[in-house]
Design a protein around this motif. Structure first.
Motif, short mmCIF file in Angstrom:
data_model
loop_
_atom_site.label_atom_id
_atom_site.label_comp_id
_atom_site.label_asym_id
_atom_site.label_seq_id
_atom_site.Cartn_x
_atom_site.Cartn_y
_atom_site.Cartn_z
N VAL A 1 -2.28 37.25 4.67
CA VAL A 1 -3.21 36.32 5.28
C VAL A 1 -2.46 35.07 5.67
CG1 VAL A 1 -3.93 35.41 3.03
CG2 VAL A 1 -5.42 35.11 5.00
N ASP A 2 -2.74 34.57 6.87
CA ASP A 2 -2.08 33.34 7.29
C ASP A 2 -3.00 32.15 7.07
OD1 ASP A 2 -2.52 34.25 10.78
OD2 ASP A 2 -3.84 33.09 9.49
N ILE A 3 -2.55 30.98 7.45
CA ILE A 3 -3.31 29.77 7.15
C ILE A 3 -4.53 29.60 8.05
CG2 ILE A 3 -1.37 28.54 6.14
CD1 ILE A 3 -1.11 27.01 8.80
N GLU A 4 -4.65 30.45 9.06
CA GLU A 4 -5.85 30.44 9.89
C GLU A 4 -6.86 31.47 9.43
OE1 GLU A 4 -4.67 30.83 13.95
OE2 GLU A 4 -3.22 29.20 13.83
N GLY A 5 -6.50 32.19 8.38
CA GLY A 5 -7.42 33.18 7.84
C GLY A 5 -7.29 34.56 8.44
N SER A 6 -6.35 34.75 9.34
CA SER A 6 -6.14 36.07 9.91
C SER A 6 -5.46 36.97 8.89
CB SER A 6 -5.28 35.99 11.17
OG SER A 6 -5.95 35.26 12.17
N THR A 7 -5.92 38.21 8.85
CA THR A 7 -5.40 39.15 7.86
C THR A 7 -4.82 40.39 8.52
OG1 THR A 7 -7.58 40.17 7.63
CG2 THR A 7 -7.01 38.42 6.06
N SER A 8 -3.90 41.01 7.82
CA SER A 8 -3.40 42.32 8.21
C SER A 8 -3.26 43.15 6.96
CB SER A 8 -2.05 42.21 8.94
OG SER A 8 -1.05 41.74 8.06
N TYR A 9 -3.42 44.45 7.11
CA TYR A 9 -3.37 45.36 5.98
C TYR A 9 -2.41 46.52 6.26
CZ TYR A 9 -7.62 43.06 4.30
OH TYR A 9 -8.53 42.13 3.86
N GLY A 10 -1.79 47.01 5.19
CA GLY A 10 -1.01 48.21 5.33
C GLY A 10 -1.92 49.39 5.63
N ASP A 11 -1.40 50.36 6.36
CA ASP A 11 -2.23 51.49 6.79
C ASP A 11 -2.82 52.26 5.62
OD1 ASP A 11 -0.10 52.34 9.65
OD2 ASP A 11 -1.77 50.92 9.45
N SER A 12 -2.09 52.34 4.52
CA SER A 12 -2.54 53.16 3.40
C SER A 12 -3.69 52.53 2.62
CB SER A 12 -1.37 53.44 2.46
OG SER A 12 -0.87 52.24 1.93
N VAL A 13 -3.98 51.25 2.87
CA VAL A 13 -5.04 50.59 2.09
C VAL A 13 -6.20 50.13 2.95
CG1 VAL A 13 -3.30 49.82 0.44
CG2 VAL A 13 -4.09 48.24 2.23
N LYS A 14 -6.09 50.28 4.25
CA LYS A 14 -7.16 49.83 5.14
C LYS A 14 -8.47 50.51 4.78
CE LYS A 14 -4.33 48.65 9.17
NZ LYS A 14 -3.94 49.03 10.55
N GLY A 15 -9.51 49.71 4.73
CA GLY A 15 -10.84 50.23 4.41
C GLY A 15 -11.12 50.31 2.92
N ARG A 16 -10.09 50.13 2.09
CA ARG A 16 -10.29 50.19 0.63
C ARG A 16 -9.97 48.87 -0.05
NH1 ARG A 16 -7.07 53.34 -2.33
NH2 ARG A 16 -5.30 53.20 -0.87
N PHE A 17 -9.00 48.15 0.49
CA PHE A 17 -8.58 46.88 -0.11
C PHE A 17 -9.03 45.73 0.78
CE2 PHE A 17 -4.57 48.48 -2.56
CZ PHE A 17 -5.32 49.48 -3.13
N THR A 18 -9.38 44.62 0.13
CA THR A 18 -9.83 43.45 0.89
C THR A 18 -9.21 42.18 0.32
OG1 THR A 18 -11.98 44.53 1.28
CG2 THR A 18 -11.85 42.16 1.67
N LEU A 19 -8.70 41.37 1.23
CA LEU A 19 -8.16 40.07 0.85
C LEU A 19 -9.24 39.00 0.97
CD1 LEU A 19 -4.82 40.13 2.86
CD2 LEU A 19 -5.02 40.24 0.38
N SER A 20 -9.19 38.06 0.05
CA SER A 20 -10.01 36.86 0.18
C SER A 20 -9.20 35.71 -0.42
CB SER A 20 -11.36 37.01 -0.51
OG SER A 20 -11.19 37.25 -1.90
N GLN A 21 -9.57 34.51 -0.03
CA GLN A 21 -8.77 33.40 -0.51
C GLN A 21 -9.59 32.14 -0.69
OE1 GLN A 21 -5.75 32.12 2.27
NE2 GLN A 21 -7.11 32.30 4.03
N ASP A 22 -9.07 31.31 -1.55
CA ASP A 22 -9.56 29.95 -1.69
C ASP A 22 -8.38 29.07 -1.26
OD1 ASP A 22 -10.34 27.42 -2.41
OD2 ASP A 22 -11.14 28.02 -4.34
N SER A 23 -8.37 28.73 0.01
CA SER A 23 -7.21 28.03 0.54
C SER A 23 -7.04 26.64 -0.07
CB SER A 23 -7.31 27.92 2.06
OG SER A 23 -8.49 27.24 2.44
N THR A 24 -8.14 26.07 -0.54
CA THR A 24 -8.03 24.73 -1.14
C THR A 24 -7.26 24.78 -2.45
OG1 THR A 24 -10.14 24.94 -2.30
CG2 THR A 24 -10.20 24.04 -0.07
N LYS A 25 -7.25 25.95 -3.06
CA LYS A 25 -6.57 26.11 -4.34
C LYS A 25 -5.33 26.99 -4.22
CE LYS A 25 -10.86 25.59 -6.95
NZ LYS A 25 -11.77 26.21 -7.95
#
Length: 126
Positions: free
Chosen positions: A51-75
């Motif tokens: 995940v970049d600082i604009e909130g854009s995400t990318s996932y590896g092919d083997s985990v797409k649809g199963r894994f999810t990133l989320s963040q608390d950018s303030t922390k």
């Protein structure tokens, strides 16, 4: 000095879920692009998600649809929700961080991240 600390690994049965957390303690006012990678002995480190600082995400092919990133950018905290785990997900999971600046270059591969945690083990049994 930047410190990266992961937590949340463990053992789970196939089909189960785990949530990993990563906290980056860095320089005041600096924002970090962050990512999760995993590695099995004898194999190359594999991208799980970035995940970049604009909130854009990318996932590896083997985990797409199963894994999810989320963040608390303030922390400077990054979470990885892993669902429907299978034995092939067994690995050491590493969190990585790199300072990022608006309009600048954002890393998208492991070699472009500067700071790494010690890793947290995830084991999925069948």
């Amino acid at each position: 000095q930047v410190q990266v600390a992961e937590s949340g690994g463990g053992s789970v049965q196939s089909g189960g879920s785990l949530r990993l957390s990563c906290v980056v303690s860095g320089y005041p006012g600096v924002r970090y692009c962050m990512g999760w990678f995993r590695q099995v002995p004898g194999k190359e480190r594999e991208e799980v998600g970035i995940v970049d600082i604009e909130g854009s995400t990318s996932y590896g092919d083997s985990v797409k649809g199963r894994f999810t990133l989320s963040q608390d950018s303030t922390k400077n905290t990054l979470y990885l929700q892993m669902n429907n785990l299978n034995p092939e997900d067994t690995a050491m999971y590493y969190c990585a961080a790199a300072p990022c600046f608006p309009g600048g270059y954002y890393p998208y591969r492991a070699s472009e991240f500067d700071d790494w945690g010690q890793g947290t083990q995830v084991t999925v049994s069948s």
